[in-house]
Design a protein around this motif. Structure first.
Motif, mmCIF file in Angstrom:
data_model
loop_
_atom_site.group_PDB
_atom_site.id
_atom_site.type_symbol
_atom_site.label_atom_id
_atom_site.label_comp_id
_atom_site.label_asym_id
_atom_site.label_seq_id
_atom_site.Cartn_x
_atom_site.Cartn_y
_atom_site.Cartn_z
ATOM 1 N N PHE A 29 54.937 47.354 46.675
ATOM 2 C CA PHE A 29 56.333 47.398 46.587
ATOM 3 C C PHE A 29 56.498 47.528 48.150
ATOM 4 N N THR A 30 57.664 46.982 48.789
ATOM 5 C CA THR A 30 58.109 47.053 50.135
ATOM 6 C C THR A 30 59.658 46.921 50.157
ATOM 7 N N CYS A 31 60.376 47.846 50.860
ATOM 8 C CA CYS A 31 61.708 47.835 51.271
ATOM 9 C C CYS A 31 61.831 47.530 52.883
ATOM 10 N N VAL A 32 62.475 46.357 52.884
ATOM 11 C CA VAL A 32 62.750 46.004 54.209
ATOM 12 C C VAL A 32 64.291 46.425 54.765
ATOM 13 N N TYR A 33 64.453 47.207 55.712
ATOM 14 C CA TYR A 33 65.480 47.630 56.190
ATOM 15 C C TYR A 33 66.157 46.883 57.456
ATOM 16 N N PHE A 34 67.048 46.018 57.361
ATOM 17 C CA PHE A 34 67.469 45.309 58.595
ATOM 18 C C PHE A 34 68.742 46.420 59.212
ATOM 19 N N HIS A 35 68.379 46.762 60.488
ATOM 20 C CA HIS A 35 69.718 47.431 61.038
ATOM 21 C C HIS A 35 69.775 47.232 62.603
ATOM 22 N N ALA A 36 71.225 47.662 63.019
ATOM 23 C CA ALA A 36 71.383 47.210 64.591
ATOM 24 C C ALA A 36 71.981 48.750 65.084
ATOM 25 N N ALA A 37 71.424 48.944 66.516
ATOM 26 C CA ALA A 37 71.737 50.170 66.768
ATOM 27 C C ALA A 37 73.267 50.266 67.331
ATOM 28 N N TRP A 38 73.850 49.293 67.326
ATOM 29 C CA TRP A 38 75.310 48.935 67.728
ATOM 30 C C TRP A 38 76.237 49.098 66.564
ATOM 31 N N ASN A 39 75.541 49.168 65.324
ATOM 32 C CA ASN A 39 76.488 49.110 64.231
ATOM 33 C C ASN A 39 76.567 50.618 63.589
ATOM 34 N N PRO A 40 77.863 50.852 63.859
ATOM 35 C CA PRO A 40 78.052 52.434 62.988
ATOM 36 C C PRO A 40 77.643 52.626 61.795
ATOM 37 N N TYR A 41 77.909 51.573 60.790
ATOM 38 C CA TYR A 41 77.357 51.819 59.486
ATOM 39 C C TYR A 41 75.750 52.091 59.523
ATOM 40 N N CYS A 42 74.973 51.445 60.303
ATOM 41 C CA CYS A 42 73.597 51.996 60.394
ATOM 42 C C CYS A 42 73.416 53.094 60.911
ATOM 43 N N GLU A 43 74.189 53.771 61.958
ATOM 44 C CA GLU A 43 74.001 54.934 62.211
ATOM 45 C C GLU A 43 74.373 56.002 61.396
ATOM 46 N N GLU A 44 75.195 55.675 60.500
ATOM 47 C CA GLU A 44 75.749 56.679 59.271
ATOM 48 C C GLU A 44 74.630 56.795 58.347
ATOM 49 N N ILE A 45 73.865 55.929 58.164
ATOM 50 C CA ILE A 45 72.923 55.826 56.935
ATOM 51 C C ILE A 45 71.554 56.179 57.576
ATOM 52 N N ASP A 46 71.259 56.478 58.640
ATOM 53 C CA ASP A 46 69.741 56.774 58.975
ATOM 54 C C ASP A 46 69.389 58.094 58.444
ATOM 55 N N TYR A 47 70.143 58.821 58.239
ATOM 56 C CA TYR A 47 69.694 60.255 57.511
ATOM 57 C C TYR A 47 69.177 60.029 56.195
ATOM 58 N N ASP A 48 70.393 59.176 55.321
ATOM 59 C CA ASP A 48 70.079 58.892 53.983
ATOM 60 C C ASP A 48 68.943 57.877 53.859
ATOM 61 N N TYR A 49 68.680 56.968 54.731
ATOM 62 C CA TYR A 49 67.412 55.981 54.526
ATOM 63 C C TYR A 49 66.164 56.939 54.983
ATOM 64 N N SER A 50 66.190 57.678 55.891
ATOM 65 C CA SER A 50 65.002 58.806 55.930
ATOM 66 C C SER A 50 64.793 59.395 54.554
ATOM 67 N N LYS A 51 65.750 60.073 53.946
ATOM 68 C CA LYS A 51 65.528 60.676 52.480
ATOM 69 C C LYS A 51 64.973 59.732 51.267
ATOM 70 N N PHE A 52 65.521 58.510 51.544
ATOM 71 C CA PHE A 52 65.078 57.402 50.575
ATOM 72 C C PHE A 52 63.681 57.066 50.795
ATOM 73 N N CYS A 53 63.250 56.930 52.342
ATOM 74 C CA CYS A 53 62.038 56.650 52.254
ATOM 75 C C CYS A 53 60.910 57.811 51.898
ATOM 76 N N ASP A 54 61.493 59.078 51.981
ATOM 77 C CA ASP A 54 60.661 60.303 51.289
ATOM 78 C C ASP A 54 60.448 60.187 49.973
ATOM 79 N N ALA A 55 61.635 59.808 49.304
ATOM 80 C CA ALA A 55 61.827 59.796 47.901
ATOM 81 C C ALA A 55 61.088 58.852 47.241
ATOM 82 N N ASN A 56 60.815 57.507 47.785
ATOM 83 C CA ASN A 56 60.016 56.510 47.526
ATOM 84 C C ASN A 56 58.841 56.427 48.335
ATOM 85 N N ALA A 57 57.870 57.486 48.293
ATOM 86 C CA ALA A 57 56.694 57.256 49.136
ATOM 87 C C ALA A 57 56.139 56.211 48.670
ATOM 88 N N SER A 58 55.997 55.709 47.529
ATOM 89 C CA SER A 58 54.838 54.782 47.128
ATOM 90 C C SER A 58 55.163 53.355 47.629
#
Length: 101
Positions: A29-58
Motif C-alpha cells: 500500500f502506497t499513498c503518494v501526495y503531490f504538493h507545491a510550496a506556493w499552494n495555500p491549500y497544501c500549506e493548510e493540510i500539512d498538519y492533517d497529512y502528518s496525522k494521516f501518515c501516523d494513523a496509516n503507518a502500514s
C-alpha cells in the motif's frame, strides 16, 4: 529518497529515484501526495497529512514536491495540487484531487 527525522513519509528526488524505490521495496500500500510550496491549500493540510501518515503507518507514504520534481508530476499526470494517489502493489486504485481526509 530523502527521509526526515520524526516524519513517516519519504521524498523522492526524481522519477528514477521513485521507480527504483518502488521496484526494490515493492510496498503493498502506497499513498503518494503531490504538493507545491506556493499552494495555500497544501500549506493548510500539512498538519492533517502528518496525522494521516501516523494513523496509516502500514502504508508507504511518499510526499512529492511538484516544483522540485516536475517530471515525477508529469509521470503520474498530477495536474493539480494537492493530489493523492493510492496505489496497491504499484497500481493506482484511487485518485483524490483536493483536500478531503
Amino acid at each position: 529518497m530523502i527521509t526526515y527525522p520524526n516524519k513517516t513519509y519519504i521524498v523522492p528526488e526524481n522519477v528514477n529515484d521513485f521507480i527504483t524505490f518502488m521496484d526494490r521495496q515493492k510496498p503493498t500500500f502506497t499513498c503518494v501526495y503531490f504538493h507545491a510550496a506556493w499552494n495555500p491549500y497544501c500549506e493548510e493540510i500539512d498538519y492533517d497529512y502528518s496525522k494521516f501518515c501516523d494513523a496509516n503507518a502500514s502504508f508507504t507514504h511518499v510526499k512529492v514536491d511538484c516544483d522540485a520534481t516536475p517530471k515525477l508530476k508529469l509521470f503520474f499526470d498530477a495536474r493539480y495540487e494537492p493530489q493523492f494517489l493510492l496505489l496497491v502493489n504499484g497500481a493506482e486504485i484511487k485518485r483524490q484531487v483536493g483536500f478531503n481526509f
